[in-house]
Enzyme design. Structure first.
Site, mmCIF file in Angstrom:
data_model
loop_
_atom_site.group_PDB
_atom_site.id
_atom_site.type_symbol
_atom_site.label_atom_id
_atom_site.label_comp_id
_atom_site.label_asym_id
_atom_site.label_seq_id
_atom_site.Cartn_x
_atom_site.Cartn_y
_atom_site.Cartn_z
ATOM 1 N N SER A 8 0.812 -1.219 0.000
ATOM 2 C CA SER A 8 0.000 0.000 0.000
ATOM 3 C C SER A 8 0.841 1.264 0.000
ATOM 4 O O SER A 8 0.399 2.308 -0.484
ATOM 5 C CB SER A 8 -0.947 0.014 1.206
ATOM 6 N N GLY A 45 -2.043 -4.208 1.262
ATOM 7 C CA GLY A 45 -2.152 -5.407 2.085
ATOM 8 C C GLY A 45 -1.163 -6.493 1.759
ATOM 9 O O GLY A 45 -1.083 -7.497 2.469
ATOM 10 N N ASN A 73 3.892 -5.064 5.691
ATOM 11 C CA ASN A 73 2.795 -5.860 6.254
ATOM 12 C C ASN A 73 3.303 -7.096 6.980
ATOM 13 O O ASN A 73 2.694 -7.537 7.947
ATOM 14 C CB ASN A 73 1.785 -6.216 5.168
ATOM 15 N N ASP A 154 -4.175 7.852 9.605
ATOM 16 C CA ASP A 154 -3.872 6.545 10.204
ATOM 17 C C ASP A 154 -2.463 6.472 10.785
ATOM 18 O O ASP A 154 -2.125 5.544 11.506
ATOM 19 C CB ASP A 154 -4.119 5.402 9.214
ATOM 20 N N HIS A 157 0.324 5.495 6.556
ATOM 21 C CA HIS A 157 0.483 5.725 5.118
ATOM 22 C C HIS A 157 0.841 7.177 4.827
ATOM 23 O O HIS A 157 0.227 8.084 5.381
ATOM 24 C CB HIS A 157 -0.806 5.342 4.383
#
Length: 186
Positions: A8, A45, A73, A154, A157
């Site tokens: 991502s 993801g 991840n 968040d 990111h």
């Protein structure tokens, strides 16, 4: 053609089209006179295993060079560092067999998983870069991670300004990467 294989962070999660770091990188390179197309092969993801499984797909475009930016991840999920190393090594091995120059972008694991895990995680990238003799950026999010002004709400990111910083950090190494790609072509 330069392909960015990632998750991502590469895909540009939460950003508008054209704002992800691969897009910014293409713009910066073109401003410098490079005739290059940058392909964003980021999938939100994705783990290193997912990147390995998608490698054949990414190679169908026949890239001249590749940035490999996977593992975030894996670290967030606390997955095995041995598995991370095995997956990334398989990717680098395949790219070497195809004679595709690589820039490996490292990642850091969250410290809440323990200092031992985090240190082992980061060491994977250094070992692979040395073993495979590829260009290496130790931390893809250098100067961006933990800076609220450069990240989405968040806190994970990058926002558009953060993607600009990532592209600027990559730029010197990408120039070397493109020189390697050019030198390999007759």
């Amino acid at each position: 053609m330069l392909t960015c294989l990632g998750d991502s962070l590469t895909a540009g999660f939460g950003l508008r089209p054209g704002q992800a770091y691969p897009d910014v990188l293409e713009r910066l390179l073109r401003e410098e006179g490079y005739d290059v197309r940058v392909i964003n092969a980021g999938v939100s993801g994705d783990t290193s295993a997912g990147g390995l499984s998608r490698l054949g797909w990414a190679l169908r475009e026949q890239p001249d060079a590749m940035i490999v930016a996977l593992g975030a991840n894996d670290g967030l999920r606390g997955l095995s560092t041995r598995l991370l190393e095995s997956n990334l090594d398989a990717i680098l091995s395949r790219l070497a067999s195809e004679q595709i120059p690589v820039l490996l972008a490292g990642m850091k694991a969250p410290r809440n998983l323990g200092a031992g895990y985090a240190d082992s995680f980061e060491a994977v990238y250094r070992r692979l870069a040395e073993r495979r003799n590829v260009l290496f950026l130790p931390f893809l999010l250098e100067g961006v991670a933990a800076d609220p002004s450069l990240n989405l709400a968040d806190g994970i990111h990058p926002n558009a300004r953060g993607a600009e910083v990532i592209a600027q950090n990559l730029l010197p190494l990408v120039r070397e990467l493109l020189a390697q790609a050019e030198a390999r072509d007759p």
